[in-house]
Design an enzyme around this catalytic site. Structure first.
Site, short mmCIF file in Angstrom:
data_model
loop_
_atom_site.label_atom_id
_atom_site.label_comp_id
_atom_site.label_asym_id
_atom_site.label_seq_id
_atom_site.Cartn_x
_atom_site.Cartn_y
_atom_site.Cartn_z
N GLY A 259 -4.00 -5.22 3.11
CA GLY A 259 -3.86 -6.66 2.82
C GLY A 259 -4.97 -7.14 1.90
O GLY A 259 -4.75 -7.94 0.99
N GLU A 260 -6.16 -6.62 2.14
CA GLU A 260 -7.32 -6.99 1.32
C GLU A 260 -7.10 -6.57 -0.14
O GLU A 260 -7.41 -7.32 -1.07
CB GLU A 260 -8.53 -6.26 1.93
CG GLU A 260 -9.82 -6.47 1.24
CD GLU A 260 -11.03 -5.95 2.05
OE1 GLU A 260 -10.91 -5.73 3.27
OE2 GLU A 260 -12.08 -5.77 1.43
N ARG A 261 -6.53 -5.39 -0.31
CA ARG A 261 -6.31 -4.88 -1.68
C ARG A 261 -5.23 -5.67 -2.40
O ARG A 261 -5.38 -6.01 -3.58
CB ARG A 261 -5.95 -3.39 -1.63
CG ARG A 261 -7.15 -2.57 -1.27
CD ARG A 261 -6.87 -1.11 -1.01
NE ARG A 261 -8.12 -0.48 -0.59
CZ ARG A 261 -8.23 0.67 0.03
NH1 ARG A 261 -7.14 1.37 0.32
NH2 ARG A 261 -9.41 1.16 0.35
#
Ligand SMILES: Cc1cc2nc3c(=O)[nH]c(=O)nc-3n(C[C@H](O)[C@H](O)[C@H](O)COP(=O)(O)OP(=O)(O)OC[C@H]3O[C@@H](n4cnc5c(N)ncnc54)[C@H](O)[C@@H]3O)c2cc1C
Length: 397
Positions: A259-261
């Protein structure tokens, strides 16, 4: 209809990707209004001071911190495309550090609590986080382990005398929001002998005795964010703050990183688009050798290259997000999206400095700041090399 009418290109037409509905676009306008009136005017000031905590409370009030979080825990109950809208619109603040600080809260530290947390954890952490009353940070990286997450040394050991408590020792570095955060989602080793099965996540209150917020780290860009070195000495954490399953922390944090990426990739494209737009204006106004510089073929081709690559990055992001929303777990494509968007955004920032000439190097134009801020995208949340390695290995080689 005459052929010239049929074939006339309509460059002004805006193609909306099918993941976005009218409701998303209405929310986009609402967020844009907020960003342009309440955030962007402070961008210069916050570069010096870091942005204030009140931004979280204000965003909580407006419902922007929990766009895709469940309503029963104070969120708005929307789908994942709302996170993309938020990331895209926050880019208009021209304040990369703020965008990162907010994204750590909305798309990095809190998703594991939504996904894995107990009802009690959601009540104690997620709900105040949605209101912006508690601020979150995420602790993965350590002084001796970044890309190599499995190499972390921070331990959490169950106290035999008090089996309902763990004792945490270690340190974390480069932690965004680390100075302001009320709690940290912390990656630890609970069983150093168990390999990938020896990691566990905890939610740790940042005012716990034994935590020292050591240093406010100085950095190349993202100056509006705070970045901390944290130490943990015999920090007692109640077992009820174990997040997810004991021993499954490595897999939990790998999930979080996806999700962060993806959100990082979307933010990078949005920032690069704004740079192109501003630079295009400049190229139309700035003259050299008796004409606007945009009229030189050499400059025009730079725009053509930038726009083409950025459109490819955007489509890869949206298509990957569509798959995530459809329930897939396209880790390879998320890696590709993050790698490609980060590289293209850095390339575009560099070209935009170049097209601005000496002015691009001056603080006044804000282009150099975007160039510095965007450089982080090729390092944070998985370096280019880590992602290349992951993508390459996914083909079985
Ligand atoms: C401003 C900022 C904010 C951050 N915020 C956070 C945060 O909030 N929370 C958090 O936990 N972390 C955060 N980070 C840390 C960030 O995620 C790491 O810096 C990143 O993952 C890289 O780790 P590292 O710095 O230890 O580099 P290293 O892992 O030491 O890498 C050094 C170099 O070696 C290369 N390399 C490593 N392994 C390989 C390999 N197998 N093959 C080829 N090359 C390789 C890397 O690509 C890189 O070029 C932040 C970093 C910065 C700079």
């Amino acid at each position: 209809m005459a052929p010239e009418q049929v074939l006339k290109p309509d460059h002004a037409a805006v193609a909306r990707h099918p993941i976005f509905t009218d409701e998303h676009e209405a929310m986009r306008l609402e967020i844009r209004r907020f960003v342009e009136t309440e955030l962007a005017p402070h961008a210069e000031e916050w570069e010096e001071t870091t942005f204030p905590d009140s931004v979280f409370r204000r965003m909580g009030e407006l419902g922007f911190l929990g766009l895709s979080y469940p309503e029963e825990h104070g969120g708005q109950g929307g789908d994942y495309a709302y996170n993309l809208v938020l990331a895209e619109e926050l880019a208009r603040s021209n304040c990369g550090g703020l965008v990162m600080g907010v994204a750590v809260h909305t798309d990095m530290a809190n998703p594991p609590i939504r996904m894995l947390g107990t009802e009690d954890q959601k009540r104690r952490y997620l709900e105040p986080a949605m209101r912006g009353e508690k601020i979150a940070c995420l602790g993965i990286t350590e002084p001796d382990a970044g890309s190599d997450v499995a190499g972390i040394k921070t331990t959490a050991v169950r106290d035999p005398a008090h089996p309902d408590e763990f004792v945490v020792n270690g340190s974390k570095v480069f932690i965004t929001n680390g100075h302001r955060a009320d709690y940290i989602v912390l990656v630890t080793k609970t069983d150093p002998e168990a390999g990938y099965g020896g990691f566990s996540l905890f939610i740790v209150d940042m005012d716990s005795p034994g935590i020292v917020r050591e240093k406010r780290l100085e950095k190349l860009g993202m100056h509006a964010s705070d970045t901390a070195l944290l130490s943990f000495t015999d920090v007692r954490v109640p077992a009820e703050n174990l997040l997810g399953e004991e021993g499954k922390g490595f897999y939990h944090i790998m999930w979080e990183l996806q999700g962060e990426r993806l959100i990082g990739a979307v933010g990078a494209v949005a920032s690069a688009q704004l740079l192109i737009d501003r630079t295009l204006e400049y190229a139309k106004e700035r003259t050299a050798f008796g004409r606007p510089i945009g009229k030189f073929q050499g400059i025009r081709w730079k725009f053509a290259e930038m726009a083409t690559k950025l459109e490819a990055a955007r489509q890869l992001n949206y298509e990957t997000a569509r798959r995530v929303m459809a329930g897939d777990y396209p880790v390879r494509e998320i890696s590709m999206a993050k790698l490609f968007a980060s590289r293209i955004a850095c390339e575009i920032a560099d070209e935009c400095v170049q097209i601005h000439g000496g002015n691009g190097y001056m603080k006044e134009y804000g282009i150099e700041r975007a160039w510095r801020d965007l450089r982080l995208n090729r390092i944070g949340a998985g370096t280019d090399e880590t992602l290349l390695e992951y993508i390459g290995r996914s083909y079985g080689i």
